[in-house]
Design a protein around this motif. Sequence first.
Motif, short mmCIF file in Angstrom:
data_model
loop_
_atom_site.label_atom_id
_atom_site.label_comp_id
_atom_site.label_asym_id
_atom_site.label_seq_id
_atom_site.Cartn_x
_atom_site.Cartn_y
_atom_site.Cartn_z
N ILE A 1 15.42 -2.98 17.76
CA ILE A 1 15.02 -3.38 19.12
C ILE A 1 15.87 -2.64 20.15
O ILE A 1 15.35 -2.14 21.15
CB ILE A 1 15.15 -4.91 19.31
N SER A 2 17.18 -2.56 19.91
CA SER A 2 18.08 -1.87 20.84
C SER A 2 17.71 -0.39 20.97
O SER A 2 17.71 0.16 22.08
CB SER A 2 19.53 -1.99 20.37
N MET A 3 17.42 0.25 19.84
CA MET A 3 17.07 1.66 19.87
C MET A 3 15.80 1.89 20.69
O MET A 3 15.75 2.77 21.55
CB MET A 3 16.87 2.19 18.45
N PHE A 4 14.77 1.09 20.42
CA PHE A 4 13.52 1.25 21.16
C PHE A 4 13.70 0.96 22.65
O PHE A 4 13.14 1.66 23.49
CB PHE A 4 12.42 0.38 20.57
N TYR B 1 13.15 3.67 25.54
CA TYR B 1 12.15 3.35 26.56
C TYR B 1 12.76 3.45 27.96
O TYR B 1 12.18 4.07 28.85
CB TYR B 1 11.58 1.95 26.33
N ILE B 2 13.93 2.85 28.16
CA ILE B 2 14.54 2.82 29.49
C ILE B 2 15.07 4.18 29.90
O ILE B 2 14.81 4.65 31.01
CB ILE B 2 15.66 1.77 29.54
N PHE B 3 15.79 4.83 28.99
CA PHE B 3 16.46 6.07 29.36
C PHE B 3 15.53 7.27 29.32
O PHE B 3 15.54 8.10 30.22
CB PHE B 3 17.68 6.30 28.46
N GLU B 4 14.74 7.38 28.27
CA GLU B 4 13.89 8.56 28.11
C GLU B 4 12.54 8.42 28.81
O GLU B 4 12.15 9.30 29.56
CB GLU B 4 13.66 8.85 26.62
N MET B 5 11.84 7.32 28.55
CA MET B 5 10.50 7.20 29.08
C MET B 5 10.48 6.81 30.56
O MET B 5 9.73 7.39 31.34
CB MET B 5 9.69 6.20 28.27
N LYS B 6 11.28 5.84 30.93
CA LYS B 6 11.33 5.41 32.33
C LYS B 6 12.30 6.24 33.16
O LYS B 6 12.33 6.11 34.38
CB LYS B 6 11.71 3.93 32.42
#
Length: 143
Positions: free
Chosen positions: A53-56, A60-65
């Motif tokens: 969960i932490s990895m995803f 999600y926050i750092f790379e995608m958003k």
Amino acid sequence: MKENLKDFLFNLFVSSLIGLFVGMLEVTITNMSSMVAATLITDSLIGAFIGTISMFAFIYIFEMKEMDIKIAFIVVFMIIGIISSTPSIYLYFVQNINISVIRLMSIVISAEFLGMSFCYYSYKKCLELNSKLINKKKQFSKK
């Protein structure tokens, strides 16, 4: 001289962690029972769940958003804290089993330290890999 001191302190730290792990393994093996085995399996599954969960969330926050790295680390910190304290909270509220605050804090603190250390290590490895990929891309574009 300064580099030697850093190497010495790093070796000292890693060696003490290895000694701690060996000691914990010794205590676990000498006190092994079906209850201890079930707890270890449960803790391993919870750790795998937290890590996934932490990895995803981090990706999600750092790379995608493309949000600030600090926000990603704060979210991972909160995920680790919430999920690692959930079994104790469940035991207290649902099964009316008293939980030791010292036990809960030892779980949360160790989970936070190890989880955030692994998150930071993974982040640094990704930065290193991205740097290598950018360099390769530049090499190919020059040709």
